[in-house]
Enzyme design. Structure first.
Site, PDB file in Angstrom:
ATOM      1  N   LYS A  99      -6.952  10.219  -1.820  1.00 32.09           N
ATOM      2  CA  LYS A  99      -7.445  11.292  -0.933  1.00 32.09           C
ATOM      3  C   LYS A  99      -7.601  12.622  -1.654  1.00 32.09           C
ATOM      4  O   LYS A  99      -8.502  13.392  -1.359  1.00 32.09           O
ATOM      5  CB  LYS A  99      -6.532  11.460   0.278  1.00 32.09           C
ATOM      6  CG  LYS A  99      -5.132  11.892  -0.107  1.00 32.09           C
ATOM      7  CD  LYS A  99      -4.097  11.554   0.933  1.00 32.09           C
ATOM      8  CE  LYS A  99      -2.701  11.668   0.317  1.00 32.09           C
ATOM      9  NZ  LYS A  99      -2.321  10.536  -0.510  1.00 32.09           N
ATOM     10  N   GLU A 123     -12.734   4.176   1.564  1.00 30.41           N
ATOM     11  CA  GLU A 123     -12.181   3.792   2.862  1.00 30.41           C
ATOM     12  C   GLU A 123     -10.668   3.966   2.910  1.00 30.41           C
ATOM     13  O   GLU A 123     -10.108   4.396   3.925  1.00 30.41           O
ATOM     14  CB  GLU A 123     -12.543   2.318   3.152  1.00 30.41           C
ATOM     15  CG  GLU A 123     -12.021   1.761   4.465  1.00 30.41           C
ATOM     16  CD  GLU A 123     -12.569   2.512   5.679  1.00 30.41           C
ATOM     17  OE1 GLU A 123     -13.787   2.472   5.876  1.00 30.41           O
ATOM     18  OE2 GLU A 123     -11.777   3.133   6.402  1.00 30.41           O
ATOM     19  N   VAL A 126      -8.132   7.511   3.710  1.00 34.51           N
ATOM     20  CA  VAL A 126      -7.665   8.004   5.013  1.00 34.51           C
ATOM     21  C   VAL A 126      -7.233   6.824   5.869  1.00 34.51           C
ATOM     22  O   VAL A 126      -7.978   5.852   5.997  1.00 34.51           O
ATOM     23  CB  VAL A 126      -8.779   8.772   5.767  1.00 34.51           C
ATOM     24  CG1 VAL A 126      -8.266   9.277   7.112  1.00 34.51           C
ATOM     25  CG2 VAL A 126      -9.314   9.928   4.942  1.00 34.51           C
ATOM     26  N   ILE A 130      -6.520   1.161   8.120  1.00 36.09           N
ATOM     27  CA  ILE A 130      -7.374   1.303   9.310  1.00 36.09           C
ATOM     28  C   ILE A 130      -8.827   1.501   8.903  1.00 36.09           C
ATOM     29  O   ILE A 130      -9.124   2.398   8.116  1.00 36.09           O
ATOM     30  CB  ILE A 130      -6.975   2.538  10.151  1.00 36.09           C
ATOM     31  CG1 ILE A 130      -5.490   2.496  10.477  1.00 36.09           C
ATOM     32  CG2 ILE A 130      -7.818   2.636  11.404  1.00 36.09           C
ATOM     33  CD1 ILE A 130      -5.006   3.770  11.172  1.00 36.09           C
ATOM     34  N   GLY A 181      12.396   4.808   1.530  1.00 37.16           N
ATOM     35  CA  GLY A 181      11.249   4.873   0.615  1.00 37.16           C
ATOM     36  C   GLY A 181       9.977   5.378   1.277  1.00 37.16           C
ATOM     37  O   GLY A 181       8.909   5.349   0.669  1.00 37.16           O
ATOM     38  N   GLU A 184       9.206  10.898  -0.285  1.00 36.40           N
ATOM     39  CA  GLU A 184       9.562  11.127  -1.690  1.00 36.40           C
ATOM     40  C   GLU A 184      10.818  11.996  -1.751  1.00 36.40           C
ATOM     41  O   GLU A 184      11.193  12.635  -0.775  1.00 36.40           O
ATOM     42  CB  GLU A 184       8.429  11.895  -2.391  1.00 36.40           C
ATOM     43  CG  GLU A 184       7.051  11.325  -2.213  1.00 36.40           C
ATOM     44  CD  GLU A 184       6.748  10.216  -3.203  1.00 36.40           C
ATOM     45  OE1 GLU A 184       7.298  10.255  -4.318  1.00 36.40           O
ATOM     46  OE2 GLU A 184       5.978   9.302  -2.844  1.00 36.40           O
ATOM     47  N   ASP A 195      -0.694  16.284   2.750  1.00 33.81           N
ATOM     48  CA  ASP A 195      -1.343  14.965   2.754  1.00 33.81           C
ATOM     49  C   ASP A 195      -2.323  14.872   3.929  1.00 33.81           C
ATOM     50  O   ASP A 195      -3.497  14.518   3.754  1.00 33.81           O
ATOM     51  CB  ASP A 195      -0.243  13.894   2.857  1.00 33.81           C
ATOM     52  CG  ASP A 195      -0.778  12.493   3.044  1.00 33.81           C
ATOM     53  OD1 ASP A 195      -1.123  11.863   2.034  1.00 33.81           O
ATOM     54  OD2 ASP A 195      -0.861  12.033   4.197  1.00 33.81           O
ATOM     55  N   LYS A 199      -6.661  14.565   4.231  1.00 34.20           N
ATOM     56  CA  LYS A 199      -7.290  13.499   5.023  1.00 34.20           C
ATOM     57  C   LYS A 199      -8.199  14.065   6.114  1.00 34.20           C
ATOM     58  O   LYS A 199      -9.307  13.576   6.314  1.00 34.20           O
ATOM     59  CB  LYS A 199      -6.213  12.592   5.615  1.00 34.20           C
ATOM     60  CG  LYS A 199      -5.498  11.760   4.540  1.00 34.20           C
ATOM     61  CD  LYS A 199      -4.298  11.034   5.107  1.00 34.20           C
ATOM     62  CE  LYS A 199      -3.644  10.127   4.068  1.00 34.20           C
ATOM     63  NZ  LYS A 199      -2.328   9.628   4.541  1.00 34.20           N
TER      64      LYS A 199
END
Lengths: 403, 403
Positions: A99, A123, A126, A130, A181, A184, A195, A199
């Site tokens: 991204k 694809e 994002v 999905i 996990g 981070e 993040d 997106k």
């Protein structure tokens, strides 16, 4: 079709695994065998079957005319950018799960691909597994998109769901997400909304056809969401979700990442845990929602492989995708109308009355054994809200309501 | 691209409206102007702008070499079939919103399209405005689909939601659905599950790559669902939904249309009212869901227009779609394992104990002031269930639980 996979981490190894395991299916779908000729990684993987095709030098891939496609799963905007750009310039199509790369260099890479009659697809960048980017290009073509709002980050959605369902504090659920996990050690990319910001920048660029610069998108994370906010939200019939959103309101385009109050009836309301979902409103299609695993090795890798399939099906032909190479001017969010959840520290009746009057609140909410109170404001611009809020030193929290 | 629209009813007029209103957008997306040269309808529409392009004779369209695409929105399997087939044979691509046509003649029409390097597309035949068919072909290509379960009929979902939320009886909500125009005067296509049956047949054919004959799909409607069933479901933490479903269980393919008990956590659980949603499970992608307006003029027409766009983008080239021209042998549902909700008329303690023991039920549920009781069985095949059920004349209802 011979492909090269750049990066043998979680996603890259998943791509190699799927292309091997589903070879027969993919050959049937594309009419051609797709095989991985090289995997690029700086590390060695002694004993792993990948050893036989592992290379450490990108030039081996770049200079091999048999390679028609590079699959970038390294992440970052350094080598990933250099490699994908040189691959496209050398006449190889590319796809990526990255991204950051698409949000920063998407316009340039798409333009090179178009000029060279190649494809640059993303694809998996994002919503993980999905299908959302290709449906926007190939299915939402009969009308204009007026809004996209998504739960685009599984880590923060997991954390908010835990805080909501188990009444736990932010720091506590963050530790659990790290132990599992999902987050981070330095969780800022997730919890500060960075993040989700990249997106929604990608989705906005697609929705409105021009490049939306992620650095222009106002971004607020979840670090200041408290147990009290959650308790009030629940009592008032809302969930708190971190939403990336873009909207066209009478020709003005707004975009943001922010925790929002989401009403019970909204299609995104029940989306909890690590799942992602993207709500899309079209002027012709009405309300749509796409839901699934926003991360995870195989779901994300399967979205990358879907790009591999699409690219293999379209040799010498750029599939309609991307956006015009022109930056969209976003409107200031302070001008957008909204309702706001406002929580006050004080529980003094004169403050309650003054707040209700100032914000046009229909009711005041209190919780037994908790100090303070909360309200939902009338609809107003954020500039108006801020002007009114300046008079109340007791305001402890403000969260916009998803309209 | 010159198109002809067959049928000027709700969907057909919506298609004409969108192609006119969104001409600029569609030209940008396809690189070509798409215009409607003819509309075929037996009726006249005095005063409607469609008059100028209205024809009553299909041969005008068939014999016009300028027409590259027919858009079938008439419904039924009579003239719709004849017209679409002759159009394809004459070298014109076709798309349709007509589930009955696709479920019955899809294999043949797809084969002709492939042979002639044309396209036959039918996005709007399932799920109205929800992009589902094209995502299955273009996005779910990296793995095998193991299950599709959908709320495929908005009328019955509206009715069941009303019964659930308002505690009303079947006959009562059916009257309301008829008054609102959601249900026909003869509501059997909806309430007996025939509509959902054709839709799940189409989705199953795509999922498993071979033709699934809708006449082989066991189909049960919602006519025997009572207020009592709803009350027990609510108390037990379930919703009752009419689901079309197909599954691959260890290589055996099962398909059905039936009311089912859907647990709270299932992604389809919150889908209420006239909305549709399709849940898809892939061995690589994990769980996905596609949600939106399952009917309505503009949403459905926008899905048809998306086919028009896709077909215009791909001249002389058959886009990957469809299934092999071979019929899939479905396995008998009596062999599939399931849990079952069973409601008993009697509230006699000896019957309760015998039933709990026979069906391996963990608990018995009762409702204050209501006669009878209910239970959820252990997991068993339907053949096993039926054998056990034969011993209990007090059974008033059985509804499978969605696994």
């Amino acid at each position: 079709m011979k492909a090269a996979v750049l990066g043998y981490g979680t996603i890259g190894s998943g791509v190699v695994e799927i292309l091997e395991q589903k070879k027969e299916l993919i050959t049937r779908e594309t009419g051609e065998e797709v095989s991985v000729k090289y995997v690029l990684d700086l590390r060695d993987f002694p004993g792993d079957p990948v050893e036989k095709i592992l290379v450490h030098d990108f030039d081996t891939i770049l200079n091999d005319p048999e390679v028609g496609l590079v699959v970038e799963t390294m992440g970052g905007t350094g080598a990933a950018y250099t490699f994908v750009k040189s691959a496209l310039l050398a006449g190889k199509s590319a796809c990526t799960s990255n991204k950051a790369l698409v949000a920063k260099y998407g316009s340039e890479l798409l333009a090179i691909a178009r000029e060279k009659k190649l494809n640059f697809q993303f694809e998996a960048s994002v919503g993980g597994g999905i299908p959302i980017i290709r449906p926007l290009y190939s299915c939402m073509t009969a009308g204009n998109i007026t809004e996209i709002t998504g739960i685009l980050n599984g880590t923060t959605n997991f954390m908010l769901s835990k805080m909501d369902l188990e009444g736990r504090a932010y720091e506590d659920v963050l530790k659990e997400a790290q132990a599992l996990g999902y987050a981070e050690r330095d969780p800022s990319a997730d919890v500060e909304g960075y993040d989700a910001c990249r997106k929604i920048a990608i989705l906005s660029s697609i929705a409105f056809g021009k490049f939306v610069d992620f650095e222009q998108i106002e971004t607020r994370g979840i670090t200041d969401i408290t147990k009290d906010d959650m308790a009030f939200a629940r009592k008032m019939g809302y969930a708190i979700k971190l939403l990336g959103s873009c909207k066209n309101v009478d020709g003005k385009i707004y975009a943001s990442v922010s925790p929002k109050f989401l009403p019970t009836g909204h299609p995104l309301y029940p989306v909890s845990g690590v799942f992602n979902a993207v709500y899309v409103k079209g002027d012709m299609s009405g309300d749509l929602m796409f839901y699934g695993s926003g991360a995870g090795k195989l779901p994300t890798a399967s979205a990358v492989v879907a790009d591999v399939v699409e690219i293999t099906r379209n040799p010498g032909r750029t599939v309609f995708a991307g956006w015009a190479d022109e930056t969209l001017a976003l409107s200031e969010n302070t001008g957008a109308e909204n309702q706001y959840f406002v929580r006050f520290n004080a529980a003094d009746q004169s403050v309650e009355e003054a707040a209700a009057a100032a914000f046009g609140a229909e009711e005041i909410t209190k919780i037994d054994h908790e100090p303070g109170f909360a309200l939902l404001t009338a609809k107003m611009t954020r500039a108006e809200y801020e002007e009114k809020a300046a008079a109340f030193s007791q305001i402890a929290q403000m969260i916009p309501v998803q309209g």
